[in-house]
Design a protein around this motif. Sequence first.
Motif, PDB file in Angstrom:
ATOM      1  N   LEU A  88       0.840  -1.195   0.000  1.00 33.35           N
ATOM      2  CA  LEU A  88       0.000   0.000   0.000  1.00 33.35           C
ATOM      3  C   LEU A  88       0.881   1.253   0.000  1.00 33.35           C
ATOM      4  N   TYR A  89       1.956   1.208   0.789  1.00 33.30           N
ATOM      5  CA  TYR A  89       2.897   2.324   0.826  1.00 33.30           C
ATOM      6  C   TYR A  89       3.550   2.514  -0.541  1.00 33.30           C
ATOM      7  N   VAL A  90       3.968   1.416  -1.168  1.00 35.85           N
ATOM      8  CA  VAL A  90       4.592   1.474  -2.489  1.00 35.85           C
ATOM      9  C   VAL A  90       3.642   2.080  -3.512  1.00 35.85           C
ATOM     10  N   ASN A  91       2.394   1.675  -3.442  1.00 30.63           N
ATOM     11  CA  ASN A  91       1.382   2.195  -4.368  1.00 30.63           C
ATOM     12  C   ASN A  91       1.168   3.695  -4.162  1.00 30.63           C
ATOM     13  N   ASN A  92       1.135   4.124  -2.900  1.00 29.38           N
ATOM     14  CA  ASN A  92       0.959   5.551  -2.593  1.00 29.38           C
ATOM     15  C   ASN A  92       2.153   6.390  -3.052  1.00 29.38           C
ATOM     16  N   GLU A  93       3.307   5.749  -3.152  1.00 30.84           N
ATOM     17  CA  GLU A  93       4.510   6.433  -3.623  1.00 30.84           C
ATOM     18  C   GLU A  93       4.624   6.403  -5.152  1.00 30.84           C
ATOM     19  N   ASN A  94       3.568   5.895  -5.798  1.00 30.80           N
ATOM     20  CA  ASN A  94       3.517   5.807  -7.271  1.00 30.80           C
ATOM     21  C   ASN A  94       4.651   4.964  -7.851  1.00 30.80           C
ATOM     22  N   ASN A 153      10.533  -3.929  -8.626  1.00 28.38           N
ATOM     23  CA  ASN A 153      11.944  -3.854  -8.973  1.00 28.38           C
ATOM     24  C   ASN A 153      12.503  -2.440  -8.788  1.00 28.38           C
ATOM     25  N   ASN A 154      11.582  -1.450  -8.722  1.00 30.36           N
ATOM     26  CA  ASN A 154      12.005  -0.056  -8.558  1.00 30.36           C
ATOM     27  C   ASN A 154      12.176   0.344  -7.095  1.00 30.36           C
ATOM     28  N   VAL A 155      11.845  -0.551  -6.191  1.00 30.34           N
ATOM     29  CA  VAL A 155      12.044  -0.286  -4.760  1.00 30.34           C
ATOM     30  C   VAL A 155      13.530  -0.376  -4.449  1.00 30.34           C
ATOM     31  N   ASN A 156      14.073   0.658  -3.816  1.00 31.52           N
ATOM     32  CA  ASN A 156      15.496   0.676  -3.502  1.00 31.52           C
ATOM     33  C   ASN A 156      15.725   0.930  -2.013  1.00 31.52           C
ATOM     34  N   TYR A 157      16.975   1.117  -1.648  1.00 31.87           N
ATOM     35  CA  TYR A 157      17.351   1.314  -0.252  1.00 31.87           C
ATOM     36  C   TYR A 157      16.655   2.537   0.347  1.00 31.87           C
ATOM     37  N   ILE A 158      16.582   3.622  -0.402  1.00 28.38           N
ATOM     38  CA  ILE A 158      15.947   4.855   0.085  1.00 28.38           C
ATOM     39  C   ILE A 158      14.464   4.617   0.346  1.00 28.38           C
ATOM     40  N   THR A 159      13.825   3.894  -0.560  1.00 24.97           N
ATOM     41  CA  THR A 159      12.394   3.568  -0.388  1.00 24.97           C
ATOM     42  C   THR A 159      12.173   2.819   0.924  1.00 24.97           C
ATOM     43  N   VAL A 160      13.041   1.848   1.160  1.00 29.50           N
ATOM     44  CA  VAL A 160      12.910   1.018   2.360  1.00 29.50           C
ATOM     45  C   VAL A 160      13.154   1.841   3.616  1.00 29.50           C
ATOM     46  N   ARG A 161      14.182   2.697   3.610  1.00 26.42           N
ATOM     47  CA  ARG A 161      14.476   3.538   4.770  1.00 26.42           C
ATOM     48  C   ARG A 161      13.306   4.461   5.092  1.00 26.42           C
ATOM     49  N   ARG A 215      11.838  -9.168   3.662  1.00 24.53           N
ATOM     50  CA  ARG A 215      13.096  -9.748   3.190  1.00 24.53           C
ATOM     51  C   ARG A 215      12.839 -11.117   2.556  1.00 24.53           C
ATOM     52  N   SER A 216      11.995 -11.922   3.220  1.00 24.04           N
ATOM     53  CA  SER A 216      11.637 -13.238   2.674  1.00 24.04           C
ATOM     54  C   SER A 216      10.832 -13.090   1.386  1.00 24.04           C
ATOM     55  N   PHE A 217       9.942 -12.122   1.353  1.00 24.29           N
ATOM     56  CA  PHE A 217       9.112 -11.846   0.183  1.00 24.29           C
ATOM     57  C   PHE A 217       9.997 -11.544  -1.033  1.00 24.29           C
ATOM     58  N   TYR A 218      10.924 -10.645  -0.839  1.00 25.87           N
ATOM     59  CA  TYR A 218      11.816 -10.265  -1.936  1.00 25.87           C
ATOM     60  C   TYR A 218      12.792 -11.383  -2.305  1.00 25.87           C
ATOM     61  N   LYS A 219      13.164 -12.187  -1.340  1.00 24.85           N
ATOM     62  CA  LYS A 219      14.056 -13.318  -1.621  1.00 24.85           C
ATOM     63  C   LYS A 219      13.423 -14.259  -2.638  1.00 24.85           C
ATOM     64  N   THR A 228      15.369  -8.032  -9.589  1.00 25.64           N
ATOM     65  CA  THR A 228      16.800  -8.339  -9.754  1.00 25.64           C
ATOM     66  C   THR A 228      17.581  -8.307  -8.450  1.00 25.64           C
ATOM     67  N   SER A 229      17.049  -7.610  -7.427  1.00 24.08           N
ATOM     68  CA  SER A 229      17.775  -7.510  -6.158  1.00 24.08           C
ATOM     69  C   SER A 229      16.800  -7.399  -4.990  1.00 24.08           C
ATOM     70  N   ASN A 230      17.331  -7.649  -3.791  1.00 22.71           N
ATOM     71  CA  ASN A 230      16.535  -7.601  -2.565  1.00 22.71           C
ATOM     72  C   ASN A 230      16.989  -6.416  -1.720  1.00 22.71           C
ATOM     73  N   PRO A 231      16.241  -5.304  -1.746  1.00 24.69           N
ATOM     74  CA  PRO A 231      16.668  -4.105  -1.006  1.00 24.69           C
ATOM     75  C   PRO A 231      16.658  -4.283   0.504  1.00 24.69           C
ATOM     76  N   PHE A 232      15.977  -5.307   0.997  1.00 23.41           N
ATOM     77  CA  PHE A 232      15.871  -5.501   2.451  1.00 23.41           C
ATOM     78  C   PHE A 232      17.095  -6.206   3.037  1.00 23.41           C
ATOM     79  N   THR A 233      17.978  -6.739   2.182  1.00 26.32           N
ATOM     80  CA  THR A 233      19.211  -7.340   2.694  1.00 26.32           C
ATOM     81  C   THR A 233      20.183  -6.264   3.173  1.00 26.32           C
TER      82      THR A 233
END
Length: 302
Positions: A38-44, A49-57, A81-85, A94-99
Amino acid sequence: MQQFNKEWLLFLDYLKIERNAAIKTIEIYQKDIEHFLLYVNNENINKLNNVNYITVRNYLTILYAQGLTKRSVSRHISALRSFYKILVREAVVTSNPFTQISLPKQSYPIPQFLFDEEMEKLLAANELETPLGKRNLAILELLYATGIRVSECVQLKIEDVDLDLHTVLVLGKGSKERYVPFGTFAKDSLNDYITYGRTQLIGRHSNPQNYLFLNAKGNPLTARGIRVVLNKLVQNAGLTIDLHPHKLRHTFATHLLNNGADLRAVQELLGHSQLSSTQIYTHVTKDRLSHVYKNAHPRANK
């Protein structure tokens, strides 16, 4: 959530097939992941795959702002983390930003338990002349003798209890089975309840389905029903304590360790997959050892 329905279904298959996760576990994962999506959707953000470290922080900042504890935030991170794994494994991302995110350091509270005298008062507070009294004592004795969870207790069937071998077959988390022993007191109360109490609770219109513990109408007892039973016993015993079923689990583990039980053995009895889950009880035993030392050693105090 609908936007990322394909990704969720991939992870759901993993939880059900590979992890053999319990329904309650799946519900917790779903709740945490839905909150993030829901947060990702609100951030458009249209693609995971476009979720990155800044998004997670930024997301973690929101969780803390909502008043979540460190333990809850850790649960969210672990779930995602498990979801992205799995999404990486299935080549969805292509990558797991939660690692890149560390779990917040936690201070685990010392588990609350009952002292020997309190336990004895509870056990003596039953009305053994009635079927419900026999049932209540059997529940209390079994929970204290085995340390099983209330969710495991209400699922027990008659055939799971072996009075000759003093063991009960328990279906734990992740559908893992384990045999847990119990002592003579629990055996006697179970035998009395099964032979006399339970047979009287089975009514003409009840549907016991061979469950061990029944309610006043002869139907399977629920977890909420056991909490009601324990609250009534506290009142009958004249105690001013807050008693929940998990406190009896804490009491079981603490009393075993205080009397010299091996930590690994207690881990097996509790059904913990990780030893770290059992180690919370060592704080209690260390306090007791310290108390014993100060009172027994001739040079412990000036």
